[in-house]
Design an enzyme around this catalytic site. Sequence first.
Site, PDB file in Angstrom:
ATOM      1  N   CYS A 141       6.199   0.233   7.225  1.00  0.00           N
ATOM      2  CA  CYS A 141       5.769   1.366   6.407  1.00  0.00           C
ATOM      3  C   CYS A 141       6.964   1.799   5.564  1.00  0.00           C
ATOM      4  O   CYS A 141       8.072   1.903   6.071  1.00  0.00           O
ATOM      5  CB  CYS A 141       5.322   2.506   7.320  1.00  0.00           C
ATOM      6  SG  CYS A 141       4.854   3.988   6.420  1.00  0.00           S
ATOM      7  N   LEU A 142       6.745   2.049   4.282  1.00  0.00           N
ATOM      8  CA  LEU A 142       7.848   2.430   3.387  1.00  0.00           C
ATOM      9  C   LEU A 142       8.494   3.751   3.811  1.00  0.00           C
ATOM     10  O   LEU A 142       9.645   4.000   3.494  1.00  0.00           O
ATOM     11  CB  LEU A 142       7.344   2.526   1.937  1.00  0.00           C
ATOM     12  CG  LEU A 142       6.927   1.199   1.286  1.00  0.00           C
ATOM     13  CD1 LEU A 142       6.348   1.450  -0.092  1.00  0.00           C
ATOM     14  CD2 LEU A 142       8.089   0.233   1.207  1.00  0.00           C
TER      15      LEU A 142
ATOM     16  N   HIS B 206      -2.424   7.709   6.784  1.00  0.00           N
ATOM     17  CA  HIS B 206      -1.427   8.570   6.127  1.00  0.00           C
ATOM     18  C   HIS B 206      -2.087   9.856   5.622  1.00  0.00           C
ATOM     19  O   HIS B 206      -1.492  10.925   5.683  1.00  0.00           O
ATOM     20  CB  HIS B 206      -0.786   7.855   4.927  1.00  0.00           C
ATOM     21  CG  HIS B 206       0.421   7.023   5.280  1.00  0.00           C
ATOM     22  ND1 HIS B 206       1.538   7.549   5.887  1.00  0.00           N
ATOM     23  CD2 HIS B 206       0.686   5.716   5.081  1.00  0.00           C
ATOM     24  CE1 HIS B 206       2.439   6.592   6.049  1.00  0.00           C
ATOM     25  NE2 HIS B 206       1.950   5.458   5.577  1.00  0.00           N
TER      26      HIS B 206
ATOM     27  N   GLN C 181       3.160  10.102   0.918  1.00  0.00           N
ATOM     28  CA  GLN C 181       4.446   9.389   0.975  1.00  0.00           C
ATOM     29  C   GLN C 181       5.324   9.653  -0.242  1.00  0.00           C
ATOM     30  O   GLN C 181       6.509   9.331  -0.225  1.00  0.00           O
ATOM     31  CB  GLN C 181       4.208   7.875   1.099  1.00  0.00           C
ATOM     32  CG  GLN C 181       3.619   7.469   2.437  1.00  0.00           C
ATOM     33  CD  GLN C 181       3.477   5.968   2.512  1.00  0.00           C
ATOM     34  OE1 GLN C 181       2.483   5.417   2.062  1.00  0.00           O
ATOM     35  NE2 GLN C 181       4.466   5.301   3.057  1.00  0.00           N
TER      36      GLN C 181
ATOM     37  N   HIS D  47      -4.307   1.749   7.408  1.00  0.00           N
ATOM     38  CA  HIS D  47      -2.952   2.308   7.452  1.00  0.00           C
ATOM     39  C   HIS D  47      -2.819   3.459   6.437  1.00  0.00           C
ATOM     40  O   HIS D  47      -2.327   4.538   6.766  1.00  0.00           O
ATOM     41  CB  HIS D  47      -1.953   1.173   7.141  1.00  0.00           C
ATOM     42  CG  HIS D  47      -0.512   1.578   7.093  1.00  0.00           C
ATOM     43  ND1 HIS D  47       0.441   1.037   7.928  1.00  0.00           N
ATOM     44  CD2 HIS D  47       0.153   2.456   6.288  1.00  0.00           C
ATOM     45  CE1 HIS D  47       1.615   1.576   7.647  1.00  0.00           C
ATOM     46  NE2 HIS D  47       1.476   2.430   6.652  1.00  0.00           N
ATOM     47  N   GLU D  48      -3.303   3.234   5.210  1.00  0.00           N
ATOM     48  CA  GLU D  48      -3.167   4.267   4.167  1.00  0.00           C
ATOM     49  C   GLU D  48      -4.071   5.464   4.452  1.00  0.00           C
ATOM     50  O   GLU D  48      -3.683   6.612   4.210  1.00  0.00           O
ATOM     51  CB  GLU D  48      -3.466   3.688   2.777  1.00  0.00           C
ATOM     52  CG  GLU D  48      -2.601   2.502   2.346  1.00  0.00           C
ATOM     53  CD  GLU D  48      -1.115   2.670   2.596  1.00  0.00           C
ATOM     54  OE1 GLU D  48      -0.625   3.815   2.589  1.00  0.00           O
ATOM     55  OE2 GLU D  48      -0.436   1.651   2.839  1.00  0.00           O
TER      56      GLU D  48
ATOM     57  N   GLY E 123       0.841  -1.194   0.000  1.00  0.00           N
ATOM     58  CA  GLY E 123       0.000   0.000   0.000  1.00  0.00           C
ATOM     59  C   GLY E 123       0.869   1.234   0.000  1.00  0.00           C
ATOM     60  O   GLY E 123       2.022   1.181   0.437  1.00  0.00           O
TER      61      GLY E 123
HETATM   62 NI    NI Z   1       2.817   3.554   5.516  1.00  0.00          NI
END
Ligand code: NI
Length: 172
Positions: free
Chosen positions: A90-91, A136, A53, A132-133, A48
Amino acid sequence: MLETSLKIKLFGDPVLRKKALPISKVSAEHREILSLMAKSMYEDSGIGLAAPQVGVSAQLIVVDIGEGLYKLANPKIIKKQGKQAIQEGCLSVPGICVKVKRAKTVWVQAWDEFNQPIELVAKDLFACVLQHEIDHLKGKMIVDYAPLLEKLRIKKKLAKLKEKTKTWKYTI
Ligand code: NI
């Protein structure tokens, strides 16, 4: 003009803490951003990714848990049910895992990339990733869910990571 590859913003970048703006109409440019986001997500083996991000403060997310790619605009959770807690990465916070308590099932309303309204019922991992997204888009990250001591440990680890990244930047 957009770059052909988007750079993932890391923890500490202010764009990750901003509330992402709703989209009034998904445009060709938004579709291009969504495609590039999907590309970045796959390149980094993510499941995701949210627009902040990649430095775009807009309510756009991409999700693929291995059951197909979803490109969503303005996603909203309209109903939650049950509980689960999964170790999440998380990236934007590389090398960190936090166990996050979330709903087990969520009902999400959004638009697809062609402005068609869609409603998803997501369970388990899919529900986790959507939550989660959507976090963000509100400027919320997994670190915020960690207990205080864990938070301090994570911040130390991330500070070291940044120093390292800085060194790499000038390594030829
Ligand atoms: Ni993330």
